[in-house]
Design a protein around this motif. Structure first.
Motif, PDB file in Angstrom:
ATOM      1  N   UNK A 131     -21.374  29.876   6.438  1.00 40.36           N
ATOM      2  CA  UNK A 131     -21.446  28.632   7.635  1.00 40.36           C
ATOM      3  C   UNK A 131     -20.383  29.283   8.897  1.00 40.36           C
ATOM      4  N   UNK A 132     -19.065  29.754   8.430  1.00 36.24           N
ATOM      5  CA  UNK A 132     -18.063  29.957   9.587  1.00 36.24           C
ATOM      6  C   UNK A 132     -18.561  31.176  10.506  1.00 36.24           C
ATOM      7  N   UNK A 133     -19.101  32.151   9.774  1.00 38.45           N
ATOM      8  CA  UNK A 133     -19.651  33.405  10.539  1.00 38.45           C
ATOM      9  C   UNK A 133     -20.968  33.267  10.801  1.00 38.45           C
ATOM     10  N   UNK A 134     -21.748  32.011  10.730  1.00 38.50           N
ATOM     11  CA  UNK A 134     -23.111  31.917  11.128  1.00 38.50           C
ATOM     12  C   UNK A 134     -24.054  33.071  10.626  1.00 38.50           C
ATOM     13  N   UNK A 135     -23.894  33.232   9.158  1.00 38.91           N
ATOM     14  CA  UNK A 135     -24.594  34.387   8.594  1.00 38.91           C
ATOM     15  C   UNK A 135     -26.164  34.000   8.277  1.00 38.91           C
ATOM     16  N   UNK A 136     -26.298  32.894   8.365  1.00 42.27           N
ATOM     17  CA  UNK A 136     -27.702  31.975   8.260  1.00 42.27           C
ATOM     18  C   UNK A 136     -27.639  30.676   9.298  1.00 42.27           C
ATOM     19  N   UNK A 170      -0.953  25.605   2.764  1.00 43.78           N
ATOM     20  CA  UNK A 170      -0.961  25.376   4.245  1.00 43.78           C
ATOM     21  C   UNK A 170      -1.226  26.619   4.971  1.00 43.78           C
ATOM     22  N   UNK A 171      -1.144  26.383   6.243  1.00 41.63           N
ATOM     23  CA  UNK A 171      -1.515  27.627   7.071  1.00 41.63           C
ATOM     24  C   UNK A 171      -0.288  28.464   7.207  1.00 41.63           C
ATOM     25  N   UNK A 172       0.761  28.051   6.996  1.00 46.10           N
ATOM     26  CA  UNK A 172       2.377  28.394   7.024  1.00 46.10           C
ATOM     27  C   UNK A 172       2.471  29.320   5.793  1.00 46.10           C
ATOM     28  N   UNK A 173       2.060  28.515   4.748  1.00 43.92           N
ATOM     29  CA  UNK A 173       2.248  29.294   3.433  1.00 43.92           C
ATOM     30  C   UNK A 173       1.319  30.624   3.533  1.00 43.92           C
ATOM     31  N   UNK A 174       0.127  30.494   4.089  1.00 44.59           N
ATOM     32  CA  UNK A 174      -0.711  31.619   3.873  1.00 44.59           C
ATOM     33  C   UNK A 174      -0.015  32.894   4.571  1.00 44.59           C
ATOM     34  N   UNK A 175       0.515  32.489   5.926  1.00 44.07           N
ATOM     35  CA  UNK A 175       1.312  33.407   6.651  1.00 44.07           C
ATOM     36  C   UNK A 175       2.331  34.135   5.792  1.00 44.07           C
ATOM     37  N   UNK A 176       3.325  33.334   5.328  1.00 42.54           N
ATOM     38  CA  UNK A 176       4.407  33.902   4.453  1.00 42.54           C
ATOM     39  C   UNK A 176       3.567  34.716   3.339  1.00 42.54           C
ATOM     40  N   UNK A 177       2.758  34.387   2.769  1.00 44.29           N
ATOM     41  CA  UNK A 177       1.985  35.547   1.496  1.00 44.29           C
ATOM     42  C   UNK A 177       1.585  36.437   2.102  1.00 44.29           C
ATOM     43  N   UNK A 178       0.809  36.651   3.263  1.00 46.43           N
ATOM     44  CA  UNK A 178       0.562  37.740   3.920  1.00 46.43           C
ATOM     45  C   UNK A 178       1.556  38.586   4.250  1.00 46.43           C
ATOM     46  N   UNK A 201      -9.931  32.160  11.873  1.00 49.58           N
ATOM     47  CA  UNK A 201     -11.033  31.189  11.626  1.00 49.58           C
ATOM     48  C   UNK A 201     -10.670  29.915  10.839  1.00 49.58           C
ATOM     49  N   UNK A 202      -9.253  29.730  10.672  1.00 43.67           N
ATOM     50  CA  UNK A 202      -8.567  28.619   9.706  1.00 43.67           C
ATOM     51  C   UNK A 202      -9.335  27.372   9.894  1.00 43.67           C
TER      52      UNK A 202
END
Ligand code: ADP
Length: 275
Positions: A131-136, A170-178, A201-202
């Motif tokens: 859905x996010x990338x409009x593949x269909x 959370x978005x911040x936690x994702x950044x920390x992990x990356x 695309x969060x």
């Protein structure tokens, strides 16, 4: 005591109302001690499930990149006999898979009776990344929520106990992990430029998740939101939800095991008497 958040029937989920930092009033030490106890019970439940062969268990794990799907599988199912567990990771579909309906590859991996099937990603990708990338087209993915509900309801009617966990970070936690992956050379193999690209695309993923959680939260296959910023709590919450969900089936499994034991002993007696 449940540590996951169960979504109410007909609730329109807003993920910002759920705290990814939540740790259920537990300290890390208390959580780890709890997990050790739950792990033992899960191991017993899995053995009885397997031996009785009456039900199947399907565990679906979804969540943003780095939300801890792999870690949860490793820690929660560690004590269980690997012969009773089947883990499937769903990746970008192959040409053959794309040549079929989106549930074709999924149905092939659903667990047989006695088994626990764990899905690392699932058919929900077909209403998330797709859905996010409009593949269909929108028309195609819109229709899928209902198709998923029918599919899961059919599995449930055929004695599959379905657990669906959304690992909420959370978005911040994702950044920390990356960023942590970049710092640790030994873990750099986990890095993917794709993860940073997807992160852009969060908000669209959140929107897609909110719809999947709201529209596919059925009695047969309810969603549970797992606060997942704290990895140790994520593991406790999932283990507790599984134990709570499986425990009520135990009486049935034990009754079946008693029947099997009686029949086996009788067979053995007939054989001995014939000697
Ligand atoms: P991981 O699950 O550990 O992130 P990968 O890095 O190989 O594993 O990522 C799998 C990728 O496959 C994800 O980016 C996911 O969005 C994608 N994927 C899974 N199912 C589908 C699908 N049905 N259509 C398109 N992409 C999909």
């Amino acid at each position: 005591m449940a540590y996951t958040f169960k979504i109410q029937p007909a609730e329109k989920v807003r993920l910002k109302h759920y705290d990814p930092e939540h740790t259920g009033g537990l300290t890390r030490e208390q959580g780890e001690a709890k997990l050790a106890v739950l792990s033992k019970e899960l191991d017993v439940l899995q053995e009885e499930l397997y031996a009785a062969g009456l039900d199947s268990v399907l565990v679906i794990l979804q969540g943003m990149d780095t939300s801890g799907k792999d870690g949860a599988i490793r820690h929660v199912f560690e004590p269980c006999n690997p012969q009773g567990i089947n883990v499937t990771s769903f990746k970008v579909p192959t040409a053959e898979e794309l040549g079929h309906d989106f549930l074709w590859r999924i149905h092939q991996q659903t667990p047989e009776r006695g088994m626990i099937g764990v899905f690392n990603r699932s058919h929900y990708e077909d209403v998330l990344v797709v859905r996010v990338h409009e593949l269909v087209s929108k028309k195609v993915w819109r229709a899928r929520y209902e198709q998923i509900n029918h599919f899961e309801s059919m599995l449930a009617q055929n004695r599959t106990l379905i657990f669906k966990f959304y690992l909420h970070i959370s978005r911040e936690e994702q950044e920390q992990r990356l960023l942590a992956r970049e710092q640790d050379v030994a873990k750099a193999w986990k890095l993917s430029v794709g993860d940073w690209k997807e992160r852009a695309y969060w908000d669209r993923y959140i929107e897609a998740y909110e719809d999947a959680l709201s529209l596919c939260n059925t009695e047969a296959a309810p969603w549970q939101i797992v606060p997942a910023n704290a990895k140790w709590f994520r593991n406790v919450a999932i283990a507790q939800a599984l134990v709570d969900g499986l425990r009520p089936r135990r009486k049935k499994w034990q009754a079946r095991l008693a029947e099997i034991s009686t029949a086996r002993l009788a067979e053995l007696k007939v054989y001995r008497d014939s000697l």
